[in-house]
Design an enzyme around this catalytic site. Structure first.
Site, PDB file in Angstrom:
ATOM      1  N   HIS A   1       0.790  -1.228   0.000  1.00 15.68           N
ATOM      2  CA  HIS A   1       0.000   0.000   0.000  1.00 15.68           C
ATOM      3  C   HIS A   1       0.818   1.272   0.000  1.00 15.68           C
ATOM      4  O   HIS A   1       0.260   2.363   0.016  1.00 15.68           O
ATOM      5  CB  HIS A   1      -0.930   0.041   1.214  1.00 15.68           C
ATOM      6  CG  HIS A   1      -2.098  -0.883   1.110  1.00 15.68           C
ATOM      7  ND1 HIS A   1      -3.272  -0.517   0.494  1.00 15.68           N
ATOM      8  CD2 HIS A   1      -2.261  -2.163   1.512  1.00 15.68           C
ATOM      9  CE1 HIS A   1      -4.120  -1.529   0.556  1.00 15.68           C
ATOM     10  NE2 HIS A   1      -3.531  -2.548   1.160  1.00 15.68           N
TER      11      HIS A   1
ATOM     12  N   LYS B   1      -9.111  13.979   4.010  1.00 15.84           N
ATOM     13  CA  LYS B   1      -8.273  12.775   4.005  1.00 15.84           C
ATOM     14  C   LYS B   1      -7.331  12.916   5.194  1.00 15.84           C
ATOM     15  O   LYS B   1      -7.279  13.970   5.812  1.00 15.84           O
ATOM     16  CB  LYS B   1      -7.467  12.667   2.705  1.00 15.84           C
ATOM     17  CG  LYS B   1      -6.751  13.970   2.306  1.00 15.84           C
ATOM     18  CD  LYS B   1      -5.968  13.835   1.005  1.00 15.84           C
ATOM     19  CE  LYS B   1      -6.822  13.870  -0.230  1.00 15.84           C
ATOM     20  NZ  LYS B   1      -6.789  12.634  -0.999  1.00 15.84           N
ATOM     21  N   ARG B   2      -6.590  11.861   5.543  1.00 13.59           N
ATOM     22  CA  ARG B   2      -5.621  11.997   6.620  1.00 13.59           C
ATOM     23  C   ARG B   2      -4.679  13.159   6.325  1.00 13.59           C
ATOM     24  O   ARG B   2      -4.375  13.442   5.158  1.00 13.59           O
ATOM     25  CB  ARG B   2      -4.809  10.700   6.783  1.00 13.59           C
ATOM     26  CG  ARG B   2      -5.573   9.581   7.427  1.00 13.59           C
ATOM     27  CD  ARG B   2      -6.046   9.944   8.825  1.00 13.59           C
ATOM     28  NE  ARG B   2      -4.928  10.015   9.756  1.00 13.59           N
ATOM     29  CZ  ARG B   2      -4.627   9.064  10.632  1.00 13.59           C
ATOM     30  NH1 ARG B   2      -5.350   7.975  10.715  1.00 13.59           N
ATOM     31  NH2 ARG B   2      -3.603   9.211  11.453  1.00 13.59           N
TER      32      ARG B   2
ATOM     33  N   LYS C   1       0.452  14.489   1.203  1.00 10.50           N
ATOM     34  CA  LYS C   1      -0.853  14.790   0.607  1.00 10.50           C
ATOM     35  C   LYS C   1      -1.004  16.295   0.340  1.00 10.50           C
ATOM     36  O   LYS C   1      -1.947  16.721  -0.327  1.00 10.50           O
ATOM     37  CB  LYS C   1      -1.982  14.283   1.508  1.00 10.50           C
ATOM     38  CG  LYS C   1      -2.067  12.743   1.552  1.00 10.50           C
ATOM     39  CD  LYS C   1      -3.150  12.278   2.541  1.00 10.50           C
ATOM     40  CE  LYS C   1      -3.237  10.770   2.695  1.00 10.50           C
ATOM     41  NZ  LYS C   1      -4.088  10.125   1.686  1.00 10.50           N
TER      42      LYS C   1
ATOM     43  N   THR D   1      -8.549   6.467  -2.654  1.00  8.63           N
ATOM     44  CA  THR D   1      -9.909   6.015  -2.962  1.00  8.63           C
ATOM     45  C   THR D   1     -10.875   7.177  -2.782  1.00  8.63           C
ATOM     46  O   THR D   1     -11.955   7.181  -3.364  1.00  8.63           O
ATOM     47  CB  THR D   1     -10.346   4.846  -2.054  1.00  8.63           C
ATOM     48  OG1 THR D   1     -10.041   5.185  -0.704  1.00  8.63           O
ATOM     49  CG2 THR D   1      -9.652   3.565  -2.440  1.00  8.63           C
TER      50      THR D   1
ATOM     51  N   LYS E   1     -14.438   8.337  -4.833  1.00  9.62           N
ATOM     52  CA  LYS E   1     -15.746   8.631  -4.233  1.00  9.62           C
ATOM     53  C   LYS E   1     -16.264   9.972  -4.729  1.00  9.62           C
ATOM     54  O   LYS E   1     -17.451  10.122  -5.032  1.00  9.62           O
ATOM     55  CB  LYS E   1     -15.633   8.660  -2.705  1.00  9.62           C
ATOM     56  CG  LYS E   1     -15.172   7.362  -2.067  1.00  9.62           C
ATOM     57  CD  LYS E   1     -14.816   7.596  -0.593  1.00  9.62           C
ATOM     58  CE  LYS E   1     -14.023   6.450  -0.012  1.00  9.62           C
ATOM     59  NZ  LYS E   1     -13.393   6.814   1.287  1.00  9.62           N
TER      60      LYS E   1
HETATM   61  C1  LIG Z   1     -12.088   7.010   1.575  1.00 13.99           C
HETATM   62  C2  LIG Z   1     -11.641   7.418   2.923  1.00 13.99           C
HETATM   63  C3  LIG Z   1     -10.286   7.673   3.166  1.00 13.99           C
HETATM   64  C4  LIG Z   1      -9.239   7.604   2.080  1.00 13.99           C
HETATM   65  O1  LIG Z   1      -9.153   8.880   1.463  1.00 13.99           O
HETATM   66  P1  LIG Z   1      -7.924   9.231   0.496  1.00 13.99           P
HETATM   67  O2  LIG Z   1      -8.318  10.556  -0.066  1.00 13.99           O
HETATM   68  O3  LIG Z   1      -7.858   8.178  -0.547  1.00 13.99           O
HETATM   69  O4  LIG Z   1      -6.718   9.311   1.340  1.00 13.99           O
HETATM   70  C5  LIG Z   1      -9.907   8.049   4.437  1.00 13.99           C
HETATM   71  N1  LIG Z   1     -10.801   8.165   5.427  1.00 13.99           N
HETATM   72  C6  LIG Z   1     -12.118   7.949   5.235  1.00 13.99           C
HETATM   73  C7  LIG Z   1     -13.068   8.121   6.378  1.00 13.99           C
HETATM   74  C8  LIG Z   1     -12.581   7.566   3.980  1.00 13.99           C
HETATM   75  O5  LIG Z   1     -13.891   7.331   3.806  1.00 13.99           O
END
Ligand SMILES: *Cc1c(COP(=O)(O)O)cnc(C)c1O
Length: 842
Positions: A382, A579-580, A585, A687, A691
């Site tokens: 990952h 996101k985190r 990022k 991911t 979304k």
């Molecule tokens: C999808 C998701 C992530 C991953 O987000 P990235 O933008 O791909 O880092 C992290 N936390 C939550 C709660 C998510 O639903």
């Protein structure tokens, strides 16, 4: 129940979840009356409460238990059929899961949403209000854990005989609150209230051993035997959470292990009189499943973390072998009946554990056992961040798992012999170099076990999670392995489940698409969504598309006002990065853009700027200094910007506390601009990017992770791509990247950095943001923010221009959604099943 076909006008003010269900999801055989009766029965008999008091709390649990009854029936039938068919099982081993809330998802998958909505309405309650009672199951950090949950959903939906194995943490991901602009972590006490989705199986404990020594002896048949004499034993209690497929009558389960001490059964402690000491040790044992480590991308080598890994791996393998033995007695058949997917290296100790079970316990010879392991295991990588590649000190490993360390040494010695023979023609020095790089043990001041190397050697498949990521694995991170085992490294681009990330989170858009296609089949075959593409040129459809987005924006606006007292302009562009928080990022790059806009507005009050609401959200690892400081900067900038009358209504910034799955479900459908701005080459897949695009947001992003593959399908002209490519970054760094050069040559950038370091946003705490600016200048700017700044800001200007042309914006938004079919986790799982697990799907 004939009137479910009643046509619902999606453009009416009441574009509701109910409307969609009413028209497109005819109730199952079940009706509201049966659900009502069962809910009431559970409120009385299971909860011991009074149903006459219409408390949300009681009715949430009553309904949840009524749903669970139906889920259990499906689960039993599904498991019986897999048992009877002697199906090959797929075990997904993951230290993290991020399911979020379950009630609505389970209702949707069972086809009961509408019946439940009606049932609750008859009680005078709103189903959507009841869900406020439910807690997010936050047993993961972020993307990796959420991926595991999307994959279980897809396995159930595709009829893969899958099982998720993991840990039932007492405390999951911490709750983030913001105090004085800074992150404060609060314990996530998700188990405080009764969890209606979980079945504890206190009568099926599995013993897990730790520490001690290895006794070697020769048995009556002259075989050398290795017996592990542990120092400690802990029991693992299975807790099952059921995972339904989408309207296919199939249900699989996620089995999470909870640590239980066996000391309470040990009468010796009473005899020695040290009762309190005994209880202390019991507590120490149960600490193993107490808390989730709240950091991703950085692995700290703590003993408890290694114990967590082994604890859940040992319990899971015990369960897997037990299930295999019910119908088989020859372990050579194991790989025909069992596939085990390792979600990152966290469960990689499964390789020596299966070897130990086969060789030490089942007395299978080493070569046979090894061939079984290789065929059974597959490993998903990952990350390429060096600080996230797991290693354990040999000293610690040997103390916790003495027999496993011996087995790893044996695997390594045989493996290095193989390397030696394979490269027999190489010059000695070169061969030795190669062996050093490939070895499962890193030599040095302190010897360390390399978990990735162990996982690669012990698996028949190693996959990356997006095309670029896999290429980087092959070309650099695991290059030696790719040469040694051609074809072993392969790609499986991530995906997300359309059940949660479209149907559940965006019922309005689902309704519009469903009504237009006169079918809900796209929810199980997302490729079908491409059929809305022609409607991009239909003005009437575009208008309804825009109405859905606006309704979702209103929903988010109300949420922000309710949850944090934030007031936002509904007509502004909703620009979101959730996101985190991590330096790679580049949330900081987004902040640099916000300050740039602020300056333009201050300089020229007549500046005709597209109004923007910039939203941030995400947790920082508690020990990650820079990430936490970035959160402080976002809040400091927000406080200055939001209170400046000269920019009001044109620019607002908010940090949304406690980003989690249930918040993502509110934010993503309302987003117009999705920020995916990591330094190219660093985001393995992402991911979140998927979304957003499925929900009609346009993406501003770098050519990184799966965003590249999104661009291949959506078309670059329908996205806002900017910045250096991964190759560009590599060249930049090779030629000697100098961030100062950008600082000196770009006045807008220089001004922004000078303001941040000059305490414009930290008047009462001078120097607060120095470390951030230093990291970008004297610190060398590891993630090349300054190199991408100009291109980012210019591309944001393009975004702003396009937003004026709402018709064109909406046209592109429709094309984004229409072309995202590939990114369903159903497609990912179908590829895993075919290429890695050797399954035939019907
Ligand atoms: C999808 C998701 C992530 C991953 O987000 P990235 O933008 O791909 O880092 C992290 N936390 C939550 C709660 C998510 O639903």
């Amino acid at each position: 129940m004939a009137d479910w076909k009643k046509k619902v006008d999606i453009t009416s003010p009441d574009i509701s979840a109910e409307g969609f269900q009413w028209r497109y999801c005819p109730p199952a055989e079940d009706d509201p009356e049966a659900l009502k009766a069962d809910a009431i029965r559970h409120i009385v008999s299971t909860l011991g409460s009074d149903y006459a008091r219409k408390k949300k709390y009681n009715y949430y649990y009553g309904l949840a238990l009524a749903v669970r009854d139906r889920l259990v029936e499906q689960w039993l039938t599904t498991q019986r059929s897999y048992y009877d068919e002697e199906a090959k099982r797929v075990y997904y081993l993951s230290l993290e899961y991020l399911p979020g809330k379950s009630l609505v998802n389970n209702l949707i998958c069972l086809g009961l949403y509408h019946a439940a909505y009606r049932a609750m309405a008859d009680f005078g309650l709103n189903l959507e209000d009841l869900t406020e009672v439910e807690w997010d199951a936050g047993l993961g950090n972020g993307g990796l854990g959420r991926l595991a949950s999307c994959y279980l959903d897809s396995m159930a939906t595709l009829g893969v005989p899958g099982y998720g194995y993991g840990i039932r943490y007492d405390y999951g991901m911490f709750n983030q609150v913001i105090e004085n602009g800074a992150q404060v972590e609060k314990a996530d006490n998700w188990m405080r209230t009764f969890n209606p989705w979980e079945f504890d199986r206190g009568n099926s404990l599995v013993e897990v051993k730790f520490g001690g020594r290895v006794k070697r002896w020769v048995d009556e048949k002259g075989r050398l035997r290795n017996d592990w004499i542990p120092e400690d034993k802990v029991h693992a209690m299975p807790c099952d959470m059921l995972v339904p497929g989408y309207r296919n009558k199939k249900t699989i389960n996620m089995r999470l292990w909870s640590a239980r001490s066996d000391r309470e059964f040990d009468l010796n402690y009473f005899n020695t009189g040290d009762y309190v000491g005994a209880v202390e040790e019991k507590v120490r044992d149960e600490n193993i499943s107490k808390v989730l480590y709240p950091s991703e991308e950085v692995i700290q080598g703590r003993e408890l973390r290694l114990k967590q890994q082994y604890f859940f791996v040992a319990a899971s393998l015990h369960d897997i072998v037990r299930r295999f033995k019910k119908k088989n007695d020859d372990f050579r058949d194991f790989p025909d009946k069992v596939a085990i997917q390792l979600n990152d290296t966290h469960p990689a100790v499964a390789v020596p554990e299966l070897m130990r079970i086969l060789v030490d316990v089942e007395l299978v010879d080493w070569e046979t056992a090894w061939s079984v392991c290789e065929k059974t295991f597959a490993y998903t990588n990952h990350t390429i961040l060096p600080e996230a590649l797991e290693t354990w000190s040999v000293e610690l490993f040997g103390r916790v798992l003495p027999r496993h360390l011996e087995i790893i040494y044996e695997i390594n010695s045989r493996f290095l012999n193989f390397v030696e023979q394979h490269y027999a023609d190489l010059p000695r020095a070169e061969l030795d170099d190669r062996k050093r790089r490939l070895s499962l043990i890193a030599e040095g001041a302190e010897k360390r076990v390399r978990m990735a190397n162990l996982a690669i050697v012990g698996s028949h498949s190693v996959n990356g999670v997006a095309a670029l990521h896999t290429k980087i694995l092959k070309d650099s991170v695991f290059r030696d392995f790719d040469e040694l085992y051609p074809g072993k490294i392969n790609n499986k681009t991530n995906g997300v489940t359309p059940r949660r990330w479209l149907r559940q989170s965006n019922p309005r858009l689902t309704g519009l698409i469903g009504e237009t296609l006169n079918s809900e089949a796209f929810l199980r075959d997302l490729d079908l969504i491409k059929q809305i593409e022609p409607y991009a040129d239909d003005a009437e459809f575009r208008k309804r598309w825009a109405e859905v987005k606006r309704a979702n924006k209103e929903h988010l606006r109300d949420y922000l006002e309710r949850e944090m007292g934030a007031i936002v302009n509904i007509d502004s562009l909703f620009d979101v990065q959730v996101k985190r928080i991590h330096e790679y990022k580049r949330q900081l790059l987004n902040v640099l853009h916000v300050v740039t806009l602020f300056n333009r507005l201050i300089d020229d009050p007549g500046y005709d700027m597209t109004p923007r609401t910039v939203l941030f959200g995400g947790k920082a690892a508690p020990g990650y200094f820079m990430a936490k400081r970035i959160i402080r900067l976002i809040n400091a900038v927000a406080s200055v910007v939001n209170s400046e009358p000269r920019v009001s209504n044109k620019l607002t910034v908010h940090f949304m506390p406690n980003y989690r799955v249930s918040q993502a479900e509110v934010v993503i459908p309302a987003t117009e601009l999705s920020e995916q701005i990591s330094m190219a080459g660093m985001e393995a897949s992402g991911t979140g990017n998927m979304k957003f695009a499925i929900n009609g947001a346009l993406t501003i992003g770098t050519l990184d992770g799966a965003t590249i593959e999104m661009a291949d399908r959506i078309g670059k002209e329908n996205m806002f791509l900017f910045g250096h490519t991964a190759e560009g970054i590599e060249n930049l760094k090779r030629e000697g990247y100098n961030p100062w050069q950008y600082y000196e040559n770009d006045p807008e950038l220089r001004r922004v950095l000078d303001m941040i370091s000059g305490d414009f946003f930290s008047r009462y705490e001078p120097g607060l943001f120095q470390p951030l600016v230093q990291s970008l200048l004297s610190g060398g700017d590891r993630y090349c923010l300054l190199a991408d700044y100009r291109s980012y800001v210019d591309t944001q200007d393009e975004v702003a221009r396009l937003y004026h042309d709402q018709d064109e914006w909406n046209r592109r938004s429709i094309l984004n959604t229409a072309r995202m079919g590939f990114f369903s986790s159903d497609r990912s799982i179908a590829e895993y099943a075919r290429d890695i697990w050797g399954l035939q799907l019907d």
